[in-house]
Design an enzyme around this catalytic site. Structure first.
Site, PDB file in Angstrom:
ATOM      1  N   SER A  24     -31.212  12.080 -11.568  1.00  0.00           N
ATOM      2  CA  SER A  24     -30.357  12.416 -10.426  1.00  0.00           C
ATOM      3  C   SER A  24     -29.358  13.530 -10.745  1.00  0.00           C
ATOM      4  O   SER A  24     -28.570  13.917  -9.881  1.00  0.00           O
ATOM      5  CB  SER A  24     -29.591  11.173  -9.953  1.00  0.00           C
ATOM      6  OG  SER A  24     -28.884  10.592 -11.027  1.00  0.00           O
ATOM      7  N   ASN A 111     -23.777   1.117 -13.244  1.00  0.00           N
ATOM      8  CA  ASN A 111     -23.839   0.537 -11.890  1.00  0.00           C
ATOM      9  C   ASN A 111     -22.471   0.572 -11.206  1.00  0.00           C
ATOM     10  O   ASN A 111     -22.358   0.862 -10.014  1.00  0.00           O
ATOM     11  CB  ASN A 111     -24.350  -0.901 -11.942  1.00  0.00           C
ATOM     12  CG  ASN A 111     -25.767  -0.970 -12.486  1.00  0.00           C
ATOM     13  OD1 ASN A 111     -26.393   0.071 -12.703  1.00  0.00           O
ATOM     14  ND2 ASN A 111     -26.259  -2.172 -12.725  1.00  0.00           N
ATOM     15  N   HIS A 157     -24.442  13.847  36.136  1.00  0.00           N
ATOM     16  CA  HIS A 157     -25.894  14.072  36.289  1.00  0.00           C
ATOM     17  C   HIS A 157     -26.206  15.569  36.309  1.00  0.00           C
ATOM     18  O   HIS A 157     -27.226  15.981  36.884  1.00  0.00           O
ATOM     19  CB  HIS A 157     -26.441  13.415  37.569  1.00  0.00           C
ATOM     20  CG  HIS A 157     -25.985  12.002  37.754  1.00  0.00           C
ATOM     21  ND1 HIS A 157     -26.690  10.919  37.331  1.00  0.00           N
ATOM     22  CD2 HIS A 157     -24.846  11.507  38.315  1.00  0.00           C
ATOM     23  CE1 HIS A 157     -26.033   9.803  37.625  1.00  0.00           C
ATOM     24  NE2 HIS A 157     -24.904  10.143  38.198  1.00  0.00           N
ATOM     25  N   SER A 278     -33.047  39.156  19.983  1.00  0.00           N
ATOM     26  CA  SER A 278     -34.472  38.841  19.909  1.00  0.00           C
ATOM     27  C   SER A 278     -35.190  40.010  19.268  1.00  0.00           C
ATOM     28  O   SER A 278     -34.828  41.170  19.479  1.00  0.00           O
ATOM     29  CB  SER A 278     -35.014  38.611  21.322  1.00  0.00           C
ATOM     30  OG  SER A 278     -36.412  38.857  21.358  1.00  0.00           O
ATOM     31  N   LYS A 284     -31.833  40.222  25.072  1.00  0.00           N
ATOM     32  CA  LYS A 284     -31.409  38.868  24.735  1.00  0.00           C
ATOM     33  C   LYS A 284     -30.133  38.801  23.909  1.00  0.00           C
ATOM     34  O   LYS A 284     -29.919  39.592  23.006  1.00  0.00           O
ATOM     35  CB  LYS A 284     -32.528  38.142  23.958  1.00  0.00           C
ATOM     36  CG  LYS A 284     -33.763  37.851  24.782  1.00  0.00           C
ATOM     37  CD  LYS A 284     -33.544  36.776  25.822  1.00  0.00           C
ATOM     38  CE  LYS A 284     -33.291  35.468  25.151  1.00  0.00           C
ATOM     39  NZ  LYS A 284     -34.296  34.461  25.338  1.00  0.00           N
ATOM     40  N   GLU A 291     -27.490  26.255  18.934  1.00  0.00           N
ATOM     41  CA  GLU A 291     -28.770  25.537  18.914  1.00  0.00           C
ATOM     42  C   GLU A 291     -28.977  24.853  17.560  1.00  0.00           C
ATOM     43  O   GLU A 291     -29.487  23.728  17.477  1.00  0.00           O
ATOM     44  CB  GLU A 291     -29.911  26.502  19.215  1.00  0.00           C
ATOM     45  CG  GLU A 291     -29.829  27.074  20.627  1.00  0.00           C
ATOM     46  CD  GLU A 291     -30.670  28.328  20.771  1.00  0.00           C
ATOM     47  OE1 GLU A 291     -31.895  28.207  20.862  1.00  0.00           O
ATOM     48  OE2 GLU A 291     -30.094  29.440  20.778  1.00  0.00           O
ATOM     49  N   GLN A 323     -29.849   5.115  -5.661  1.00  0.00           N
ATOM     50  CA  GLN A 323     -29.648   6.509  -6.072  1.00  0.00           C
ATOM     51  C   GLN A 323     -29.829   7.463  -4.886  1.00  0.00           C
ATOM     52  O   GLN A 323     -29.262   8.544  -4.852  1.00  0.00           O
ATOM     53  CB  GLN A 323     -30.632   6.862  -7.192  1.00  0.00           C
ATOM     54  CG  GLN A 323     -30.476   8.259  -7.729  1.00  0.00           C
ATOM     55  CD  GLN A 323     -31.191   8.429  -9.061  1.00  0.00           C
ATOM     56  OE1 GLN A 323     -30.724   7.966 -10.083  1.00  0.00           O
ATOM     57  NE2 GLN A 323     -32.342   9.081  -9.032  1.00  0.00           N
TER      58      GLN A 323
HETATM   59  N1  ARG Z   1     -28.228   7.686 -11.095  1.00  0.00           N
HETATM   60  C1  ARG Z   1     -27.996   6.312 -10.813  1.00  0.00           C
HETATM   61  C2  ARG Z   1     -27.672   6.149  -9.319  1.00  0.00           C
HETATM   62  O1  ARG Z   1     -27.401   7.115  -8.728  1.00  0.00           O
HETATM   63  C3  ARG Z   1     -26.830   5.810 -11.623  1.00  0.00           C
HETATM   64  C4  ARG Z   1     -26.839   4.343 -11.861  1.00  0.00           C
HETATM   65  C5  ARG Z   1     -27.922   4.003 -12.785  1.00  0.00           C
HETATM   66  N2  ARG Z   1     -27.941   2.638 -13.120  1.00  0.00           N
HETATM   67  C6  ARG Z   1     -29.011   2.068 -13.643  1.00  0.00           C
HETATM   68  N3  ARG Z   1     -28.967   0.842 -13.935  1.00  0.00           N
HETATM   69  N4  ARG Z   1     -30.123   2.740 -13.824  1.00  0.00           N
HETATM   70  O2  ARG Z   1     -27.690   5.089  -8.772  1.00  0.00           O
END
Ligand code: ARG
Length: 462
Positions: A24, A111, A157, A278, A284, A291, A323
């Site tokens: 990541s 985590n 409307h 355009s 145009k 948009e 992730q």
């Molecule tokens: N790159 C992971 C995420 O974005 C970080 C946490 C990773 N934790 C693990 N137990 N692999 O969630």
């Protein structure tokens, strides 16, 4: 690929392609500053818990500060073969301070770290987004002020309904954007609980002072359950939802300006600087940025759905699915930032065509005022509605409107009509007849504008 943080458990090196695919760092490097700030605080907590000695803590502090400086001087510094931003920071730290750096992860899990980083990120980015919204709101307020007493039709409307002040129209969009501002503040609060101390899932076996950590990192409090905290992404979903809803408002603003700027309406003239041409049709002048805004709202709605879909099937505790949260969150943020900027440029430079607006704000859309006139003379509203409906039918047949009726013609429909009817049934009289504070009555609109300025003034630059 650099050695992962978890290599000890395995005989073989990871498959390079799968590792790279699952990494990541390509997107979570955006959390670099937050990861370092969180680590600085955690080092203090470990010092307090007796895990780190004073010299080790000082060495870690110094090295982490050096990392922040290195990234500030050269953003390309935050790069490498690492699995994620947490691994990058740890590798850099160990390269600088050796064993002391190896102690920083004591009792800590990625985590909780990723949850912390993301919360810190959301909390520091939201104020910047709110400032951008304030600039767009200010552009709407300026338009409201500049339009003075100019009238335009309102539509239900997409059919002519009743005359309103152009200022009332701009304050309508500003009102929705103000809710977005407030909602983003609530999204910031949603991320206000500090997750460190949750460990990987069950809490941590070291006596870290979580309340002190929360205070140091600017949180409102500490999470109450480690199992919930390590997989809670409500704050991400709420943030993305807030972005998506703001995008819905920008999309509606865009749609209005596209329609009202068309040759058919010709109420608005887009500035050349934000229009496009355009490649084939020389005449145009296209509203491309608007948009795109409308188009990107679809993408933001998709991101809001994406995060909810990611969350919905997860068993309790952290799962790698999470992730994906960052992909959606960063995209939602970038989408909104870009669109608010473009919308501000469009609104700030937009010119109105008072004549076309005033022309469209007269005619049969005064029918409610005719009915109200009869109510004023004592007729029950439902009967007045019927009578005026019949008048409209006959006027449509003869291609006329109320303004061309002689008094005798008025009175042919009802003898309740008197000489004052001709001055009572005009667009200006229509707006002036409104009585409620949220109405388009000129005094109500003026005080709404004043209240808006009073609300935004102290927030600008905060
Ligand atoms: N790159 C992971 C995420 O974005 C970080 C946490 C990773 N934790 C693990 N137990 N692999 O969630």
């Amino acid at each position: 690929m650099s050695t992962p943080l978890w290599s000890g458990r395995f005989d073989a090196a990871p498959d390079a392609d799968v590792f790279a695919w699952g990494a990541s760092f390509g997107f979570d490097r955006r959390l670099f500053e937050d990861d370092v700030v969180g680590s600085l605080a955690y080092a203090e907590a470990l010092l307090g818990a007796g895990v780190l000695g004073a010299a080790e803590a000082a060495a870690i502090r110094e090295a982490l500060q050096a990392l922040l400086e290195a990234a500030a001087t050269d953003p390309a510094f935050v790069d490498g073969p690492d699995e994620d931003v947490h691994s990058f920071v740890e590798r850099q730290l160990i390269a600088r301070v050796g064993d002391a750096g190896k102690r920083l992860h004591t009792g800590r899990s990625r985590n909780e770290q990723v949850s912390l980083d993301l919360r810190l990120y959301v909390r520091r980015r939201i104020p910047a987004l709110q400032q951008q919204l304030l600039r767009l709101i200010a552009a709407c307020l300026d338009q409201a002020e500049r339009s003075g007493g100019t009238l335009m039709p309102s539509y239900t409307h997409l059919r002519r309904a009743q005359p309103i002040l152009v200022a009332h129209y701009w304050l309508a969009h500003a009102s929705a954007l103000r809710r977005d501002y407030v909602r983003l503040g609530q999204a910031r609060d949603e991320a206000g609980q500090m997750p460190l101390g949750s460990g990987a899932i069950a809490g941590t076996a070291y006596a870290i002072d979580t309340a002190a950590l929360a205070e140091r990192l600017g949180f409102d409090g500490v999470v109450t359950n480690s199992l919930d905290a390590t997989s809670d992404r409500d704050f991400v979903a709420v943030f993305i939802h807030s972005c998506a809803l703001a995008m819905v408002h920008l999309s509606r603003l865009a749609e209005d300006i596209i329609v009202f700027g068309s040759e058919e309406f010709a109420f608005f003239e887009l500035d050349d600087s934000i229009s496009t041409g355009s490649s084939l049709m020389p005449q145009k002048k296209n509203p491309d940025p608007l948009e795109l805004m409308r188009g990107k709202a679809g993408r933001a709605i998709g991101l809001s759905t994406a995060i909810l879909a990611t969350m919905k099937g997860l068993p309790a505790g952290y799962n790698k699915d999470l992730q994906e949260d960052k992909v959606a969150l960063f995209d939602a943020e970038d989408t909104l930032v870009g669109c608010v900027r473009a919308a501000t440029a469009v609104v700030a430079t937009l010119r109105i065509r008072p004549d076309a607006m005033a022309r469209a704000a007269s005619g049969l859309l005064l029918a409610t005022d005719v009915a109200d006139y009869l109510v004023g003379k004592g007729m029950p509203f439902r009967s007045a509605h019927e009578l005026v409906g019949a008048m409209v039918r006959s006027l449509v047949e003869s291609g006329r409107d109320f303004s061309t009726l002689s008094l005798a013609e008025w009175r042919a429909f009802s003898d309740l009509f008197a000489a004052d009817v001709q001055s009572a049934v005009t667009p200006a009289a229509s707006v002036a007849r409104k009585q409620t504070p949220q109405s388009t009555h000129p005094a109500a609109v003026a005080s709404a504008l004043t209240a808006f300025r009073a609300w935004s003034a102290p927030l600008i630059g905060v």
